[in-house]
Motif scaffolding. Structure first.
Motif, PDB file in Angstrom:
ATOM      1  N   GLU A 146       0.714  -1.306   0.008  1.00 16.71           N
ATOM      2  CA  GLU A 146      -0.546   0.396   0.141  1.00 16.71           C
ATOM      3  C   GLU A 146       1.287   1.423  -0.378  1.00 16.71           C
ATOM      4  O   GLU A 146       2.127   1.049   0.684  1.00 16.71           O
ATOM      5  N   HIS A 147       0.473   2.368  -0.465  1.00 10.73           N
ATOM      6  CA  HIS A 147       1.202   3.373  -1.058  1.00 10.73           C
ATOM      7  C   HIS A 147       2.282   3.543  -1.076  1.00 10.73           C
ATOM      8  O   HIS A 147       3.500   4.128  -0.834  1.00 10.73           O
ATOM      9  N   PHE A 148       2.739   2.430  -2.279  1.00  9.64           N
ATOM     10  CA  PHE A 148       4.086   2.170  -2.320  1.00  9.64           C
ATOM     11  C   PHE A 148       4.765   3.141  -3.457  1.00  9.64           C
ATOM     12  O   PHE A 148       5.722   3.662  -2.879  1.00  9.64           O
ATOM     13  N   PHE A 149       3.731   3.611  -4.039  1.00 12.34           N
ATOM     14  CA  PHE A 149       4.999   4.926  -5.064  1.00 12.34           C
ATOM     15  C   PHE A 149       4.880   5.480  -3.998  1.00 12.34           C
ATOM     16  O   PHE A 149       6.228   6.726  -4.425  1.00 12.34           O
ATOM     17  N   ASN A 180      -2.576   7.049  -3.449  1.00  7.18           N
ATOM     18  CA  ASN A 180      -3.600   7.763  -3.851  1.00  7.18           C
ATOM     19  C   ASN A 180      -3.646   8.015  -5.070  1.00  7.18           C
ATOM     20  O   ASN A 180      -4.057   9.507  -5.012  1.00  7.18           O
ATOM     21  N   GLY A 181      -2.956   7.923  -6.060  1.00  5.81           N
ATOM     22  CA  GLY A 181      -3.184   8.102  -7.294  1.00  5.81           C
ATOM     23  C   GLY A 181      -2.556   9.171  -7.751  1.00  5.81           C
ATOM     24  O   GLY A 181      -3.537  10.184  -8.941  1.00  5.81           O
ATOM     25  N   GLY A 182      -1.582   9.859  -7.035  1.00 10.30           N
ATOM     26  CA  GLY A 182      -0.823  10.742  -8.132  1.00 10.30           C
ATOM     27  C   GLY A 182       0.601  10.349  -8.137  1.00 10.30           C
ATOM     28  O   GLY A 182       1.094  11.405  -8.999  1.00 10.30           O
ATOM     29  N   THR A 183       1.153   9.184  -8.565  1.00 10.96           N
ATOM     30  CA  THR A 183       1.670   9.174  -9.898  1.00 10.96           C
ATOM     31  C   THR A 183       1.297   9.303 -11.156  1.00 10.96           C
ATOM     32  O   THR A 183       0.297   8.602 -11.197  1.00 10.96           O
ATOM     33  N   LEU A 184       2.232  10.135 -11.323  1.00 14.43           N
ATOM     34  CA  LEU A 184       2.114  10.382 -13.195  1.00 14.43           C
ATOM     35  C   LEU A 184       2.613   9.177 -14.362  1.00 14.43           C
ATOM     36  O   LEU A 184       4.071   8.686 -13.220  1.00 14.43           O
ATOM     37  N   ASP A 215      -7.056   9.097  -9.365  1.00 14.37           N
ATOM     38  CA  ASP A 215      -7.131  10.633  -9.048  1.00 14.37           C
ATOM     39  C   ASP A 215      -6.506  11.343  -9.778  1.00 14.37           C
ATOM     40  O   ASP A 215      -6.596  12.372  -9.717  1.00 14.37           O
ATOM     41  N   SER A 216      -4.868  11.414 -10.659  1.00 10.83           N
ATOM     42  CA  SER A 216      -4.907  11.754 -11.055  1.00 10.83           C
ATOM     43  C   SER A 216      -4.809  11.426 -13.072  1.00 10.83           C
ATOM     44  O   SER A 216      -4.112  12.245 -14.372  1.00 10.83           O
TER      45      SER A 216
END
Length: 530
Positions: A146-149, A180-184, A215-216
């Protein structure tokens, strides 16, 4: 054919965390069966100890036989104060008796300190011994990092250490989660490359997976890029449902893997069921279909006039990136009366109805279908109603009864008590007039009871039929309480279940339509069995 990709569906857990996404246990069973028919490898059924719905689901699914898919139970690493063999969460995972267990642990040091309130070494300990406790007791053991990136960006050495402990504990697949879906997309290659380098020095070889949130607006792109970088398992949900902005959308990912990347997966064999699976999940969740969704949306292969239509008629490749029927969708020329013929012929073959492409009744069925869809009818999750429609047009449907009128009275005499509901109906069976009434728990139940009371003496088989689910969707909100509604009713007997639909500005009228179809379908089935 390239390497084989595992498809792991988490609609029944992550999907249900989406706002306004609510399904019953029976809905979860139907979705599981649909995903199995589609060829999904792993179906995450939920968190066994989280709520009664999940617990009941795992009890029911144990008695069912799936053709390909394996069901997974989901949970967390043990609580720091518990030993693994006494931890309620781990024990509930085992009690689910699934062939797959997926547990998650913290990869981000911020979460270890601020959410778990334990030391970094303590977190490593609970990851390893939670997995070690489960490993001998389950066929497949997966670990969601979880939350690895986010964890890797903050403290790469610690994030890598957490997956190392998961491997030491016995995980066979490590899933890298962008929780969190924030990685591009451009951030993935160096991180995944570093992970692969780290794994070369670990005690065992493991597979890698990806679990992306949207999320992104990058969940699908991140998943496909991860596959191109060597990751072998993709986790996602049908139609991208999930918490906040959703999860990676499998209805976009799967056809990209199959048709664009040329990779193998079990879904390849059944990918023409993708469209109907997508629609089924929407209907059971009582949520509208996204007509603009790639591959499975109504507008994905729709062409409206002008140069596009002219070109598509000559060669569909001019404005279509794949053939729509490959995913079970259809090409729609919006000014053409030919849209939908393929689907109608497919259904006719499925139900054993003699109908050819040259039969003039095909155009009648298609025209009526389009008109009904314009009125708000949807048949993806109500195939019984559609079969009855086709049989009526083909002259194959017997008139079991003739409806004359119904009346529903709701009488509220005490504000502290439930209202009294009574339905009265009048109909004919052959030359016999039947006029009867019945009480019920609400107007639809009263109507249902009154119809059974009127018809059972003519058709005793109706005694074994029960209504198992009832859904209402408001189709248009611009007129407030005058809005049109669609009612979906599911019924079953000792052999199978079926769904019917009704549409009206009056909820009782829509319910009546669906009820009548449900009874007619049951009687038609009985005739066909004789």
């Amino acid at each position: 054919m390239g390497r084989t990709i595992e498809i792991y569906d988490t609609t029944l857990r992550d999907g249900t965390q989406a706002e306004n996404f609510n399904i019953s246990v029976d809905d979860k069973i139907r979705i599981t069966q649909a995903l199995d028919r589609l060829g999904i490898d792993f179906i995450e059924g939920g968190w066994p100890g989280a709520n009664p719905v999940s617990a009941e689901y795992f009890q029911k699914i144990q008695g069912m036989s799936l053709k390909h898919a394996k069901v997974a139970a989901f949970g967390s690493t043990r609580h720091f104060r518990n030993t693994a063999d006494k931890d309620p969460n781990l024990l509930s995972l085992l009690d689910a008796r699934t062939p797959v267990i997926t547990i998650f642990g913290k990869s981000w040091d911020v979460h270890v300190r601020d959410a778990l309130h334990i030391g970094l070494e303590d977190n490593l300990l609970i990851i390893e011994d939670s997995l070690a406790f489960l490993r001998p007791k389950v066929e497949h053991l997966f670990y969601d990092a979880e939350h690895f990136f986010d964890g890797f960006k903050d403290n790469p050495d610690y994030a890598l250490a957490t997956i190392g402990k998961a491997i030491d504990g016995g995980a066979e697949t490590i899933i890298l989660c962008d929780t969190n879906g924030g990685t591009l997309p451009h951030e993935l290659p160096p991180i995944i490359d570093r992970v692969k380098q780290y794994l070369e020095g670990c005690s065992r070889k493991v597979r890698l997976g990806i679990h992306s949130h949207n999320d992104s607006e990058s969940a699908v792109a991140n998943s496909l890029l991860a596959v191109s970088l060597g990751i072998d398992q993709i986790q996602g949900t049908i139609n991208g449902f999930g918490e906040r902005c959703g999860n990676a959308n499998l209805t976009s990912i799967i056809p990209a893997i199959v048709f664009k990347m040329g990779l193998a997966c079990e879904v390849r064999k059944h990918i023409d069921r993708l469209y109907t699976t997508s629609r089924l999940v929407n209907e059971l969740a009582n949520l509208p279909n996204n007509r603009y969704q790639p591959y499975v949306g109504e507008s994905a292969f729709a062409h409206k006039g002008g140069i596009h239509v002219s070109a598509v008629r000559r060669n569909p490749l001019t404005y279509e990136h794949i053939e729509p029927d490959k995913v079970g969708n259809i090409r729609r020329i919006l000014i053409s009366d030919q849209a939908g013929n393929a689907n109608v012929l497919h259904k006719a073959k499925k139900w054993g109805l003699k109908l050819s492409a040259s039969d003039p009744l095909l155009a009648t069925i298609t025209s009526e279908l389009k008109e009904l869809e314009n009125q708000g009818y949807q048949y993806e999750a109500a195939e019984a109603s559609f079969e009855l429609l086709m049989r009526r047009v083909l002259g194959l449907q017997r008139n079991y009864f003739k409806f004359e009128s119904f009346r529903v009275i709701i009488h509220k005499v005490d504000m502290e008590r439930a209202p009294i509901t009574e339905a009265t109906i009048r109909l004919y069976v052959g030359g016999d007039e039947v006029h009867t009434a019945s009480m019920g728990d609400g107007p639809v139940n009263a109507l249902d009871c009154a119809m059974r009371k009127a018809l059972t003496r003519f058709y005793p088989c109706l005694e074994e039929m029960v209504l198992t689910d009832y859904k209402v969707r408001v189709l248009t909100g611009e007129h407030g309480t005058e809005a049109k509604v669609r009612v979906l009713i599911e019924s079953r007997d000792h052999v199978c279940s079926w769904s019917t639909v009704g549409v009206s500005v009056n909820i009782l009228e829509a319910s009546w339509q669906a009820l009548v179809d449900s009874i007619n379908y049951k009687l038609m089935k009985e005739d066909n069995r004789k």
